[in-house]
Write an enzyme that holds these catalytic residues in place. Structure first.
Site, PDB file in Angstrom:
ATOM      1  N   LYS A 162       0.819  -1.411   0.107  1.00  0.00           N
ATOM      2  CA  LYS A 162       0.057  -0.183   0.038  1.00  0.00           C
ATOM      3  C   LYS A 162       0.762   1.201   0.037  1.00  0.00           C
ATOM      4  O   LYS A 162       1.906   1.291   0.438  1.00  0.00           O
ATOM      5  CB  LYS A 162      -0.874   0.006   1.063  1.00  0.00           C
ATOM      6  CG  LYS A 162      -2.192   0.859   1.176  1.00  0.00           C
ATOM      7  CD  LYS A 162      -3.334   0.146   0.229  1.00  0.00           C
ATOM      8  CE  LYS A 162      -4.573   0.696   0.250  1.00  0.00           C
ATOM      9  NZ  LYS A 162      -5.197  -0.090   0.111  1.00  0.00           N
TER      10      LYS A 162
HETATM   11  N1  GLU Z   1      -7.297   0.082  -3.162  1.00  0.00           N
HETATM   12  C1  GLU Z   1      -7.910  -0.819  -3.387  1.00  0.00           C
HETATM   13  C2  GLU Z   1      -8.020  -1.946  -2.361  1.00  0.00           C
HETATM   14  O1  GLU Z   1      -7.870  -1.718  -1.123  1.00  0.00           O
HETATM   15  C3  GLU Z   1      -7.391  -1.566  -4.862  1.00  0.00           C
HETATM   16  C4  GLU Z   1      -6.332  -1.908  -4.771  1.00  0.00           C
HETATM   17  C5  GLU Z   1      -5.825  -2.593  -6.307  1.00  0.00           C
HETATM   18  O2  GLU Z   1      -6.626  -2.781  -7.149  1.00  0.00           O
HETATM   19  O3  GLU Z   1      -4.578  -2.893  -6.260  1.00  0.00           O
HETATM   20  O4  GLU Z   1      -8.226  -3.224  -2.373  1.00  0.00           O
END
Ligand code: GLU
Length: 415
Positions: free
Chosen positions: A105
């Site tokens: 993240k």
């Molecule tokens: N931010 C989204 C999540 O928390 C998507 C992450 C992604 O598609 O890599 O799942």
């Protein structure tokens, strides 16, 4: 009353499943710490000519099953501990739905709502340049999260491409269709949440059309979930955002709400809008509650006032462990974030695959494949919950931890 950080919540959830699995002590230690935490402080030129220094993060939790994957968040509350928790959850999310990625993240501590589009662009490009050494199509693939969108992903892709000397569209997902984005990606998280909500209602012996729904958060995930659920016959009676919320027992007109937000930027000013409904929406008398905002919203403070019998977590980490324990005892059926909101990363995976293949699918194919994966994951989690007599979150972790542990064991510990 205990105050939880997102990371403490994540670890508590993990430990519960690790205990049941009797997970090897070494693996337990390995999984509790991210592999890499990258912090960057970088300057951005503001419109008034001043220079501001921002702090950005990219945490890479585990890549045993494939390249790191996870969104980038822009929010004033972003800090290392939050990003660490969100990266940790991505590892388990990807494993629950069986897409070949690890978890990561990113985030920048900022308030994009107070910045111009040009300032957000410069911030995005500089942050991308700073994290460029550790991201890449086969290393770590970012995506949108809270307050980031397709335009921002296009800037990430462009900056990375300019630095590489050629176009690299698979470095990021959630892009505009014009630069290699996938049809259906924007709606994917909401579509997955809608599907899971339907399954959860079925489980509780109800049809979607018999259910009233309240949704906290009216960003990409909350608004699309509201739209899809109401088009499938559910009565969406309450929605909210950071400014407040609206409630109508007979059901809200979601298209009108969407139009209002498009024109005014938030729910504020919508007829019947009340400030206190921003979090008050969680306490409405509804069958289904969908937290679709940020972490730590359903807590020991408000758990006694939660009336829904079904909670589908569209946000990451919206429920603290003490609140969850209380609600489970009361017989509330909670479908955890790492399963409910995985539709986004599933279609991110499809986008990445399409970029690598240079062959694009139509929306029907994307949605059908998404549906298949969500159905399989839901069934697998439900089976574990049923066989082991555990709640859905613990079952999801049991499935995910087993998959990641098997990958680590197969690869072995180097050297
Ligand atoms: N931010 C989204 C999540 O928390 C998507 C992450 C992604 O598609 O890599 O799942």
């Amino acid at each position: 009353m205990r105050k939880w950080s997102a990371y403490e919540v994540a670890i508590k959830q993990f430990d519960k499943a690790a205990d049941i699995l009797n997970l090897d002590e070494g693996l337990r230690k390995l999984f509790k710490k991210p592999k890499r935490e990258f912090i960057v402080n970088f300057p951005v030129k503001m419109d008034d000519g001043s220079i501001r220094v921002f702090t950005g993060y990219r945490v890479q939790h585990n890549d045993a099953r494939g390249p790191y994957k996870g969104g980038i968040r822009y929010h004033p509350n972003v800090d290392l501990e939050e990003v660490r928790a969100l990266a940790f959850w991505m590892t388990w999310k990807c494993a629950v739905v069986g897409v070949p990625f690890g978890g990561a993240k990113g985030g920048v501590t900022c308030d994009p709502k107070e910045m111009s589009k040009e300032e957000v662009e410069r911030l995005t490009r500089r942050y991308t340049a700073e994290i460029a050494p550790i991201i890449g199509p086969t290393k770590d693939v970012p995506a949108p999260d809270v307050n980031t969108n397709e335009q921002i992903m296009a800037w990430v892709m462009d900056t990375y491409s300019v630095e590489s000397g050629y176009t690299v569209n698979c470095v990021v997902t959630g892009k505009p269709i014009s630069v290699g984005g996938s049809v259906g990606r924007r709606e994917a998280t909401g579509r997955g949440v809608t599907f899971i909500t339907k399954e959860a209602c079925k489980h509780m012996g109800k049809q979607l059309s018999q259910c009233s729904v309240a949704i906290q958060g009216f960003g990409n995930v909350g608004s699309i979930t509201a739209k899809l659920l109401s088009s499938e016959g559910a009565r969406v009676v309450g929605v909210s955002d950071a400014t407040g919320g609206v409630y109508d027992e007979s059901g809200l007109d979601i298209n009108k709400l969407l139009l209002h937000v498009k024109q005014h930027g938030s729910l504020e000013g919508y007829p019947g809008h009340k400030k206190e409904l921003s979090s008050g929406v969680l306490e409405l008398p509804v069958d289904v509650l969908i937290p679709a905002a940020i972490e730590n919203q359903i807590t020991a403070e408000n758990m006694h006032r939660i009336k829904a019998k079904i909670i589908v977590e569209a946000a990451n980490g919206p429920t603290t462990p003490d609140a969850e324990e209380h609600l489970l005892k009361k017989g509330v059926f909670i479908v955890p974030d790492i399963l409910s909101n995985a539709g986004g990363v599933v279609v991110s995976y499809f986008e990445w695959v399409q970029n690598i293949q240079k062959l694009f699918w139509d929306e029907e194919e994307v949605n059908q494949k998404l549906h298949q994966i969500m159905q399989r994951a839901y069934n697998e989690v439900w089976e574990i919950a049923n066989n082991r007599k555990v709640d859905m979150r613990t079952a999801a972790y049991i499935l995910a931890i087993s998959r990641v542990a098997n990958a680590v064991k197969a690869r072995g510990i180097f050297p």
